[in-house]
Each structure stands twice: as C-alpha cells, then as structure tokens.
Write a protein that holds these residues in place. Structure first.
Motif, PDB file in Angstrom:
ATOM      1  N   VAL A 339       2.157  -4.350  -4.236  1.00 27.68           N
ATOM      2  CA  VAL A 339       3.226  -5.173  -5.056  1.00 27.68           C
ATOM      3  C   VAL A 339       3.578  -6.027  -5.475  1.00 27.68           C
ATOM      4  CG1 VAL A 339       5.682  -5.616  -4.082  1.00 27.68           C
ATOM      5  CG2 VAL A 339       4.215  -3.512  -3.511  1.00 27.68           C
ATOM      6  N   SER A 340       2.527  -7.048  -5.113  1.00 29.98           N
ATOM      7  CA  SER A 340       2.640  -8.053  -5.378  1.00 29.98           C
ATOM      8  C   SER A 340       1.863  -8.706  -7.082  1.00 29.98           C
ATOM      9  CB  SER A 340       1.322  -9.392  -4.512  1.00 29.98           C
ATOM     10  OG  SER A 340       2.048  -9.352  -3.396  1.00 29.98           O
ATOM     11  N   GLY A 342       2.187  -5.718  -8.624  1.00 28.76           N
ATOM     12  CA  GLY A 342       3.490  -5.044  -9.859  1.00 28.76           C
ATOM     13  C   GLY A 342       4.404  -6.037 -10.152  1.00 28.76           C
ATOM     14  N   LEU A 343       4.575  -6.575  -9.702  1.00 28.74           N
ATOM     15  CA  LEU A 343       5.385  -8.493  -9.606  1.00 28.74           C
ATOM     16  C   LEU A 343       5.242  -8.988 -11.153  1.00 28.74           C
ATOM     17  CD1 LEU A 343       6.898  -8.442  -6.478  1.00 28.74           C
ATOM     18  CD2 LEU A 343       8.787  -7.434  -7.775  1.00 28.74           C
ATOM     19  N   VAL A 344       3.996  -9.398 -10.630  1.00 28.65           N
ATOM     20  CA  VAL A 344       3.478 -10.157 -11.539  1.00 28.65           C
ATOM     21  C   VAL A 344       2.793  -9.020 -13.008  1.00 28.65           C
ATOM     22  CG1 VAL A 344       1.565 -11.722 -12.313  1.00 28.65           C
ATOM     23  CG2 VAL A 344       2.428 -11.398 -10.290  1.00 28.65           C
ATOM     24  N   GLY A 346       4.466  -6.777 -14.147  1.00 27.55           N
ATOM     25  CA  GLY A 346       6.331  -5.932 -14.721  1.00 27.55           C
ATOM     26  C   GLY A 346       6.582  -7.521 -15.039  1.00 27.55           C
ATOM     27  N   GLY A 347       6.908  -8.285 -14.647  1.00 28.07           N
ATOM     28  CA  GLY A 347       7.487  -9.739 -14.991  1.00 28.07           C
ATOM     29  C   GLY A 347       7.178 -10.266 -16.391  1.00 28.07           C
ATOM     30  N   SER A 423       3.676  -0.675 -13.627  1.00 31.48           N
ATOM     31  CA  SER A 423       4.369  -1.857 -12.584  1.00 31.48           C
ATOM     32  C   SER A 423       3.939  -0.405 -11.467  1.00 31.48           C
ATOM     33  CB  SER A 423       5.486  -2.643 -12.019  1.00 31.48           C
ATOM     34  OG  SER A 423       4.688  -3.066 -13.178  1.00 31.48           O
ATOM     35  N   SER A 424       4.943   0.607 -11.998  1.00 30.13           N
ATOM     36  CA  SER A 424       5.401   1.671 -11.355  1.00 30.13           C
ATOM     37  C   SER A 424       4.520   2.308 -10.535  1.00 30.13           C
ATOM     38  CB  SER A 424       6.875   2.422 -12.356  1.00 30.13           C
ATOM     39  OG  SER A 424       7.481   1.845 -12.802  1.00 30.13           O
ATOM     40  N   TYR A 427       3.609   0.407  -7.356  1.00 30.18           N
ATOM     41  CA  TYR A 427       4.787   0.733  -6.819  1.00 30.18           C
ATOM     42  C   TYR A 427       4.644   1.974  -6.246  1.00 30.18           C
ATOM     43  CZ  TYR A 427       6.898  -3.777  -8.452  1.00 30.18           C
ATOM     44  OH  TYR A 427       7.316  -4.228  -9.486  1.00 30.18           O
TER      45      TYR A 427
END
Length: 470
Positions: A339-340, A342-344, A346-347, A423-424, A427
């Motif tokens: 998740v971390s 993906g957040l990095v 995806g951002g 990212s998806s 997740y």
C-alpha cells in the motif's frame, strides 16, 4: 483440531527429542538443493524474459507470450505436485531423485529451444519436477527432523535456499552481461545453468533412508522403523516398540475431521503465491524498469537486501515465537509495504523518490520471507498439520494450490498494470495479503516444537489404535 495433552504415548519420541546432528545436516543439504534450483529456475525467467522475447521477435512484456513463458513452469508444478503427492503414499524415498532428474533435463533442454512454444513446453517439464520436489522434500525433511529444530530446517531448506538460488541467477546474468556475452547466449546459459544444482544431488537422494513415519504408520514394518529412528537419533539401539503402528484410516476419515485446516493451508499458499510471484515473475522486467534498474541489479538487491535478511529473521524466530505469529505479521507487513509503495508511485513521486519506492517495494519481500515465505511457502503447514497417512496428499494439495496462485498471477498481474495502472495492481495484492492474515488468525493452529503426531492431531489416534490391538 483440538489441543493435545502431552500424556499420550509418542512412538517417535527418541527421534523427536534427539539433538541436531550430522544426519540432519546431510538431510537438509540433500533436500534443500532442489528448492535452491527452484529459486534459480523460477526467478531466472523473470530476469531474462526481455532477452528471450526480443530474440524471438516478441516486443511486449505484458502479452500472452510473456505470461505463458512465466506460467508454464508453474503450471507444470501443479501437475507434478498432484502426481508425486499420490505416489508419496507408496514411499517417500521410492520416487525421490526422479524429481530433480526431471528438473535437470528440463533446465538443460532450455539451451536448445528454437521458438517460444518449445521453451514453454520445456519449462512445463521443468515445472513437473519442481512440483514433485516441493511435495517430497519438505515431507522427508520434516519426517526425519527432531521437534525442536523442525521449523528452522524447513525455513532454511525451503525458504532461505530459494532466495540463494535467485541471487545466483542474478549474479550469473550480471557476470555474463559484464563480459559482453551476446544476449542470445546470455538467456540460454542462465536458464540452462539451473541443471547444475539438481544434478549434484540425484545420487544423494537415492541414498537417503525411507522415513520412519512412513515405515511405521503406512507400511507397518516395525523392524525397519526402529532402524531409521536409531539412524536419525544416532543411538545404537531403540528400546521403543513399533508394533501395531500401521494406520487403518483413509483420506476420507481425516478429511472429515480436519477439512477446515487442510483447506486453510491450501488457501494460504494460494494467496501467498499470488502476491509473491507478481514480484518474482515481473519485478525484474516491469517494476525494475519503472525504478530505472536493470533486471539483474533489481533481483540481486531485492534478494540480498530484503528476502535473505527476512529469511534469517524467520530462522531466529520460527521455533521460538512460532509459525502463526510470524505468518500473521508477515502478511500484514506485506500489505502495508505494498500500500505504501502504491501511494508513493500513484502520487507521482516515483521519479523524484526512486530510492524510497525501491525500499517500500523491497519491504514486502522482507516481510514475505520473514513470515509466510518461511511457513506456508516452505511446506510447513502441509507437513505439520496432516497425519502421516495423508501427508503426501495434503502436501500435494497445498503445493498445487500455491502454484495455481502463481500461475494465475502470471496472467492477472501484468494486465492489471496495463489496464488499471501499477498502484491499482499493488493495492489488489495488498488486499490478498490482508485476506491471508485473517485466514491465518482464524484457521491455523500453532505447531512449534511439537512432534508431528501432536501437531497433526494423530497422537491420540495412535494410542487408541495401539490399545485396541493389544
């Protein structure tokens, strides 16, 4: 599976309580070299995949050819697991050595293929040997082991050795590339070299003794059982009687009693391989490209900096903290890392924070090997939760479930990235890891430092059978 008290007779107490000695060292080496080769063979295709596809004129890394190449050995492993799991009921040693012989032939034939379909077919053969080895080797190691060190031997032989094999594949690729070897030769040499570690142990596997548990509980040979117990325990004579040990029950009897536990063990390996093999199969070619790394560098760093250290943690804790806490925390850690990451990514921070992205992605490898990679994916659950009479069948089902999960991710993961973004995709994998943590918490009992008869719930049955025959 109810909790057992320790006042029930344990026919294999001499072996269970013995110290770790030369017999165990030799058994660990002989059994674990197959998994070393498995780590090498299954990870090497991810490293050389771009070279293989390019040499045959295939441009896409996420097309059907790439998925079939990465999945073929895994599909073969499903076949090998089922076939050899059933054969194991006729003898653990009887077919031992044939598994690595298939792996040796399959690895060598990769050198000579002339198109993608041939390579897919050859890797299917290789995978049959891999599946057979994943059934036979953990069973033999577990049934020969003592209770105190069984977790460490399985975690080392079938968890950590996988990582060492993957490191060797990356190192060989790095050396060949550094010396300017032609890409067409690099991938053939890298894939073909997988025959070396398996060829080295064929003779040793044929020389191993049959396990005492098979001889006593399935074959019903008290004299041979006593001989192997003495050999595994390094004692001159065994005073224990092994008469009346043959198990009269069949798979149906045990399945009705423990189907939830068996199903849970299968589901956990399935979920783990779906998550883990997304990195193994496509990390060096897809994720590494996004991080600006070469496939060899990516895999070498992933295994050396994350997977192997995670395996060392598992070795230190698996017989102390236990299997269940390690697996539970490992799955949660994998989910958090994904998740971390993906957040990095995806951002939009991937370009500016590639080191952070790499560490976060690598952390899921660390938690993987510190937890379920050294428990479920090392065959621990199938070995420790299934009684001797059905251990081969249950181990076959767990291995096949894991390889089905890995085969599925070979097709699902690249298309998730292509159609929904990276990212998806991660997740989705994180969600599978959380689901696996829940299954671990609700279904799997703790088995640390218990004999196989106690951990599988078989001990009370042995006592009842013995008293009924007296």
């Amino acid at each position: 599976m109810g909790e057992l008290t320790d006042d029930v007779w344990d026919p294999f107490a001499v072996q269970d309580q013995s110290k770790f000695q030369w017999f165990h060292w030799k058994t660990v080496f002989t059994t674990s070299m197959g998994v070393f080769a498995d780590g090498y063979d299954l990870s090497s295709i991810g490293i050389v995949l771009p070279l293989v596809l390019a040499s045959f004129g295939v441009k896409s890394l996420v097309g059907i050819e790439a998925s079939l190449l990465t999945a073929s050995a895994l599909g073969g492993a499903v076949i090998g697991a089922i076939v050899f799991g059933l054969l194991a009921n006729k003898g653990r040693k009887r077919f031992y050595g044939l598994d690595v012989a298939l792996m040796t032939v399959g690895a060598l034939l990769q050198i000579f293929v002339v198109n993608v379909p041939e390579l897919i077919a050859v890797r299917l053969l290789l995978g049959i040997g891999v599946g057979a080895d994943y059934v036979l080797s953990p069973m033999i190691m577990g049934e020969h082991s003592n209770s105190k060190d069984r977790g460490k031997t399985l975690a080392f032989g079938f968890g950590l050795m996988w990582g060492f094999g993957a490191v060797l594949a990356a190192f060989l690729y790095f050396v060949l590339h550094g010396f300017g070897v032609a890409p067409e030769l690099i991938w053939r040499i890298v894939l073909g070299f997988g025959s070396v570690p398996t060829l080295a142990v064929i003779y040793l596997r044929r020389r191993m003794p049959e396990t005492a548990r098979f001889l006593g509980r399935i074959k019903g040979d008290p004299k041979a059982t006593a001989s192997v117990v003495a050999q595994a325990s390094s004692v001159t004579t065994v005073s224990e009687s092994f008469e009346n040990l043959k198990d009269p029950h069949g798979f149906g009897f045990y399945f009705r009693r423990e189907w939830r536990t068996f199903l849970g063990a299968c589901l956990l390996w399935f979920l783990f391989d779906m998550v883990a093999y997304s990195s193994i199969l496509f990390g060096p070619s897809v994720i590494a490209k996004h991080l600006g790394l070469g496939p060899d560098t990516f895999q070498f760093l992933m295994e050396g900096a994350f997977t192997i250290p995670g395996g060392v943690i598992a070795l230190l804790l698996i017989d102390r903290a236990g299997r269940k806490p390690l697996q539970l925390l490992g799955f949660v850690g994998m989910a958090g890392a994904l998740v971390s990451y993906g957040l990095v990514t995806g951002g939009g921070a991937l370009a500016s924070l590639p080191v952070l992205a790499f560490i976060l992605y690598g952390s899921q490898n660390f938690f993987s090997q510190a937890g379920p990679g050294s428990v479920s994916a090392s065959g621990v659950l199938g070995v420790e939760l299934a009684p001797t009479k059905v251990r081969g069948t249950v181990q076959a089902l767990t291995v096949a479930s894991g390889r089905l999960g890995a085969t599925l991710t070979a097709f699902v993961f690249p298309f998730l990235i292509r159609d929904y973004g990276e990212s998806s995709a991660v997740y989705f994998l994180a969600g599978l890891a959380i689901l696996a943590a829940i299954v671990t918490l609700l279904v799997i009992p703790e088995t640390k430092r218990r004999s196989l008869e106690y951990s599988s719930g078989e001990a009370h049955l042995i006592e009842e059978e013995r008293l009924a025959k007296v």
